[in-house]
Design a protein around this motif. Sequence first.
Motif, PDB file in Angstrom:
ATOM      1  N   ASN A 101       0.797  -1.227   0.000  1.00  0.00           N
ATOM      2  CA  ASN A 101       0.000   0.000   0.000  1.00  0.00           C
ATOM      3  C   ASN A 101       0.831   1.278   0.000  1.00  0.00           C
ATOM      4  N   ILE A 102       2.022   1.244   0.623  1.00  0.00           N
ATOM      5  CA  ILE A 102       2.896   2.418   0.603  1.00  0.00           C
ATOM      6  C   ILE A 102       4.322   1.978   0.300  1.00  0.00           C
ATOM      7  N   PRO A 103       5.184   2.879  -0.143  1.00  0.00           N
ATOM      8  CA  PRO A 103       6.543   2.477  -0.537  1.00  0.00           C
ATOM      9  C   PRO A 103       7.329   1.880   0.632  1.00  0.00           C
ATOM     10  N   LEU A 104       7.977   0.738   0.368  1.00  0.00           N
ATOM     11  CA  LEU A 104       8.829   0.059   1.340  1.00  0.00           C
ATOM     12  C   LEU A 104       8.079  -0.316   2.621  1.00  0.00           C
ATOM     13  N   VAL A 105       6.804  -0.636   2.492  1.00  0.00           N
ATOM     14  CA  VAL A 105       5.980  -0.894   3.666  1.00  0.00           C
ATOM     15  C   VAL A 105       6.455  -2.115   4.449  1.00  0.00           C
ATOM     16  N   GLY A 106       7.124  -3.058   3.789  1.00  0.00           N
ATOM     17  CA  GLY A 106       7.577  -4.262   4.476  1.00  0.00           C
ATOM     18  C   GLY A 106       9.016  -4.208   4.958  1.00  0.00           C
ATOM     19  N   PHE A 107       9.626  -3.035   4.892  1.00  0.00           N
ATOM     20  CA  PHE A 107      11.052  -2.949   5.203  1.00  0.00           C
ATOM     21  C   PHE A 107      11.349  -3.282   6.661  1.00  0.00           C
ATOM     22  N   HIS A 108      10.488  -2.916   7.578  1.00  0.00           N
ATOM     23  CA  HIS A 108      10.759  -3.180   8.991  1.00  0.00           C
ATOM     24  C   HIS A 108      10.814  -4.677   9.270  1.00  0.00           C
ATOM     25  N   ASP A 109       9.908  -5.443   8.682  1.00  0.00           N
ATOM     26  CA  ASP A 109       9.964  -6.898   8.843  1.00  0.00           C
ATOM     27  C   ASP A 109      11.256  -7.452   8.246  1.00  0.00           C
ATOM     28  N   PHE A 110      11.619  -6.976   7.079  1.00  0.00           N
ATOM     29  CA  PHE A 110      12.856  -7.371   6.400  1.00  0.00           C
ATOM     30  C   PHE A 110      14.064  -7.088   7.291  1.00  0.00           C
ATOM     31  N   LEU A 111      14.134  -5.891   7.835  1.00  0.00           N
ATOM     32  CA  LEU A 111      15.209  -5.490   8.739  1.00  0.00           C
ATOM     33  C   LEU A 111      15.243  -6.373   9.983  1.00  0.00           C
ATOM     34  N   SER A 112      14.082  -6.626  10.569  1.00  0.00           N
ATOM     35  CA  SER A 112      14.008  -7.404  11.810  1.00  0.00           C
ATOM     36  C   SER A 112      14.499  -8.838  11.604  1.00  0.00           C
ATOM     37  N   VAL A 113      14.110  -9.432  10.496  1.00  0.00           N
ATOM     38  CA  VAL A 113      14.530 -10.803  10.208  1.00  0.00           C
ATOM     39  C   VAL A 113      16.051 -10.874  10.059  1.00  0.00           C
ATOM     40  N   LEU A 114      16.627  -9.959   9.315  1.00  0.00           N
ATOM     41  CA  LEU A 114      18.067 -10.007   9.069  1.00  0.00           C
ATOM     42  C   LEU A 114      18.875  -9.649  10.309  1.00  0.00           C
ATOM     43  N   ILE A 115      18.422  -8.673  11.065  1.00  0.00           N
ATOM     44  CA  ILE A 115      19.191  -8.215  12.218  1.00  0.00           C
ATOM     45  C   ILE A 115      19.181  -9.248  13.334  1.00  0.00           C
ATOM     46  N   THR A 116      18.189 -10.157  13.325  1.00  0.00           N
ATOM     47  CA  THR A 116      18.148 -11.224  14.329  1.00  0.00           C
ATOM     48  C   THR A 116      18.903 -12.467  13.870  1.00  0.00           C
TER      49      THR A 116
END
Length: 353
Positions: A101-116
């Motif tokens: 719905n908005i640009p880069l809306v899933g980035f936080h999930d992406f970041l969380s998965v990688l940073i963990t």
Amino acid sequence: MDFNKKINAFITLGKFLEQFSNNGIIKKENIEKNDLFFDIFQDQINLAYLRNSWFTKKEVLFACESWSEALKEENITTWLAKYNLTYSKEPKNIAIIMAGNIPLVGFHDFLSVLITGNKAIVKQSSNDNVLLPILAKYLQEVCEDFKDCIVFTDDRLPEFDAVIATGSNNTARYFEYYFKNKPSIIRKNRNSVAVLNGNETEAELRLLGEDIFRYYGLGCRNVSKLYVPEGYDFKKFFESIFIFSDIINEQKYANNYDYNKAVYLMSQFKLLENGFLMLKKDESFSSPIATLFYEEYADSAHIRKILTNKKDDIQCIVGNLADFITIDFGKTQKPQLWDYADNVDTVDFLLKI
């Protein structure tokens, strides 16, 4: 896996994104891998609009600005301070089904998965599938630890250990059934509201306009409904948000405005409108584009009861209201890393798998 190397990679990504702003797209010196990615990412910004005309250059650049700010070292450090990130466990394959719905809306999930320390299997919406892949490649160039940790797929998901899925109420029911045997975070429709008391300043109401109109109101953090005292006079509200009147010059927004106005008038609904926004009295939360629902409340006890009963439908509450977690006017689309969607701690979920 080196935890600090991954954090530094995201900090570097934030510096890269800082070059793309509504104040200007300016190539800076000393940005790692800039010669490889600056021009490509600029092209992707233009392509994002060609693929989805809601993703205007202004809105995509706002998303870049927001993420460049969020990825500053002090913000990442504050966000992760309470977690035990030791990477002592075998990495898990985490499927991420993203909204669009908005640009880069899933980035936080992406970041969380990688940073963990986990691996991200990303299934994007066709409405927002242009920007994230190039940022993922950037991360892989600046940090080799990400080389085998990111997979994008348009097909059936490969084997995975857990899933984070975001969609409508209808798709959420499908997700809940399909992923019933996997650890999951399933997000449904939510909307944000503002509670006004009639004493707001013009400056606060102008900032509320940012919460309403940013991304054309398409985000779950956009204010789609107002709660106002009985007999509230909307004159000051309309005058304060007039600075956003140019939004009606955006063709898709204007088409929605005209269509929804025609539907309302044919149905003989009572409306308040100012030429670029309609106000409709309605108990629902999810208002159409160019429309804001509103509901009156009698007193503080009344509005507290409403918000408590409707908490599962609400993403954010804007306003000056004691006893509730609220967001300042103008800040709904500028969340911190620790402002989790649906108040579900994604990092904690990932660490417990």
